[in-house]
Design a protein around this motif. Structure first.
Motif, PDB file in Angstrom:
ATOM      1  N   HIS A 169       0.891  -1.168   0.000  1.00 44.46           N
ATOM      2  CA  HIS A 169       0.000   0.000   0.000  1.00 44.46           C
ATOM      3  C   HIS A 169       0.928   1.216   0.000  1.00 44.46           C
ATOM      4  O   HIS A 169       1.754   1.365   0.904  1.00 44.46           O
ATOM      5  CB  HIS A 169      -0.872   0.045   1.254  1.00 44.46           C
ATOM      6  N   GLU A 170       0.793   2.078  -0.998  1.00 44.26           N
ATOM      7  CA  GLU A 170       1.591   3.304  -1.063  1.00 44.26           C
ATOM      8  C   GLU A 170       0.676   4.491  -0.799  1.00 44.26           C
ATOM      9  O   GLU A 170      -0.286   4.709  -1.530  1.00 44.26           O
ATOM     10  CB  GLU A 170       2.260   3.429  -2.429  1.00 44.26           C
ATOM     11  N   ILE A 171       0.986   5.216   0.267  1.00 43.40           N
ATOM     12  CA  ILE A 171       0.136   6.325   0.696  1.00 43.40           C
ATOM     13  C   ILE A 171       0.875   7.639   0.436  1.00 43.40           C
ATOM     14  O   ILE A 171       2.052   7.776   0.801  1.00 43.40           O
ATOM     15  CB  ILE A 171      -0.206   6.193   2.202  1.00 43.40           C
ATOM     16  N   TYR A 172       0.190   8.585  -0.203  1.00 46.73           N
ATOM     17  CA  TYR A 172       0.783   9.892  -0.491  1.00 46.73           C
ATOM     18  C   TYR A 172       0.012  10.971   0.266  1.00 46.73           C
ATOM     19  O   TYR A 172      -1.213  10.924   0.350  1.00 46.73           O
ATOM     20  CB  TYR A 172       0.728  10.182  -1.993  1.00 46.73           C
ATOM     21  N   CYS A 173       0.771  11.923   0.811  1.00 41.06           N
ATOM     22  CA  CYS A 173       0.127  13.038   1.533  1.00 41.06           C
ATOM     23  C   CYS A 173       0.911  14.315   1.242  1.00 41.06           C
ATOM     24  O   CYS A 173       1.967  14.267   0.611  1.00 41.06           O
ATOM     25  CB  CYS A 173       0.111  12.751   3.037  1.00 41.06           C
ATOM     26  N   ALA A 174       0.386  15.440   1.700  1.00 43.19           N
ATOM     27  CA  ALA A 174       1.117  16.700   1.542  1.00 43.19           C
ATOM     28  C   ALA A 174       2.446  16.573   2.286  1.00 43.19           C
ATOM     29  O   ALA A 174       2.518  15.966   3.355  1.00 43.19           O
ATOM     30  CB  ALA A 174       0.301  17.855   2.117  1.00 43.19           C
TER      31      ALA A 174
END
Length: 247
Positions: A169-174
């Motif tokens: 699972h690859e999670i992107y955020c600011a």
């Protein structure tokens, strides 16, 4: 002799892996030392140090090494500069190279030489980075949660995007929300495999054949440099092509 040759080959491969691991630990230690020197030596009060320790743990770096790197921040008098280099590889692939160096001239000279020897060339600052977005990146193994569970938890934690596959699972955020989002997810899923700033390409370039081989040599050579901490690039290579290169 065939058995001996096979053993020698295995030892050579293992030697390469051990050397890579040792170099990775050295880079992780440097980031921990610099993070501790720039802020508090307590990760609870220093988000950058907390992320550096998390990255080290994800690579199974021993606790003694981590503690030693933190202690070094008070004893080490060398001043490391963070410098970003940008350049182009084969097929016009854009590369961003992040360095932590105590010698700006040496780093620039070495990195320029690596680009020119491996089918690339250095560019001006800003010549490549406009094609990327600096974001926060968090990774978990796929078996930590279902796609829906991870998506729901990530959105609740303040993430912007989740890309799930069979492995991860690859999670992107600011970028400025990285410490906050990773801490929130840690409460639910435990420590992430990776949590770090990340230059995410807006578009990718398909590369194959000789250009793919040359590009991988360029990236390997950059990552092998002691001053280089991270390398980011906007390319796509098919699984079949990667198998050929590995073979």
């Amino acid at each position: 002799m065939a058995g001996h040759s096979k053993w020698a080959n295995i030892q050579h491969r293992k030697g390469r892996q051990d050397a890579k691991r040792s170099k990775m630990f050295s880079k992780l230690s440097k980031e921990i030392t610099v993070a501790a020197k720039m802020g508090a030596a307590d990760p609870d009060f220093n988000p950058r140090l907390r992320l550096a320790i998390q990255a080290a743990k994800a690579q199974s770096m021993p606790k003694d090494n981590i503690d030693r790197a933190i202690k070094k921040s008070t004893a080490d008098e060398s001043n490391f500069e963070e410098i970003r280099y940008e350049g182009f590889g084969p097929a016009g692939v854009g590369l961003i190279v992040e360095a932590l160096t105590d010698n700006r001239n040496r780093a620039a000279s070495d990195i320029r030489a690596i680009f020119s020897k491996n089918g690339g060339n250095m560019g001006e600052t800003g010549s490549v980075s406009f094609m990327f977005d600096l974001v926060g990146y968090i990774e978990y193994p796929a078996d930590k949660a279902s796609e829906d569970e991870m998506l729901e938890a990530a959105i609740e934690a303040g993430a912007e995007d989740v890309q799930s596959s069979e492995e991860t699972h690859e999670i992107y955020c600011a970028f400025d929300q990285l410490a906050e989002v990773s801490s929130a997810l840690e409460k639910t899923f435990g420590e992430a495999t990776s949590a770090k700033p990340f230059w995410k390409p807006q578009n990718t370039i398909d590369v194959d054949g000789d250009k793919a081989a040359t590009l991988m040599k360029l990236i390997d050579a950059l990552e092998d440099n002691d001053d280089v901490q991270n390398v980011y690039a906007n390319f796509e290579i098919s699984d079949e092509e990667m198998e050929k290169l590995a073979g």
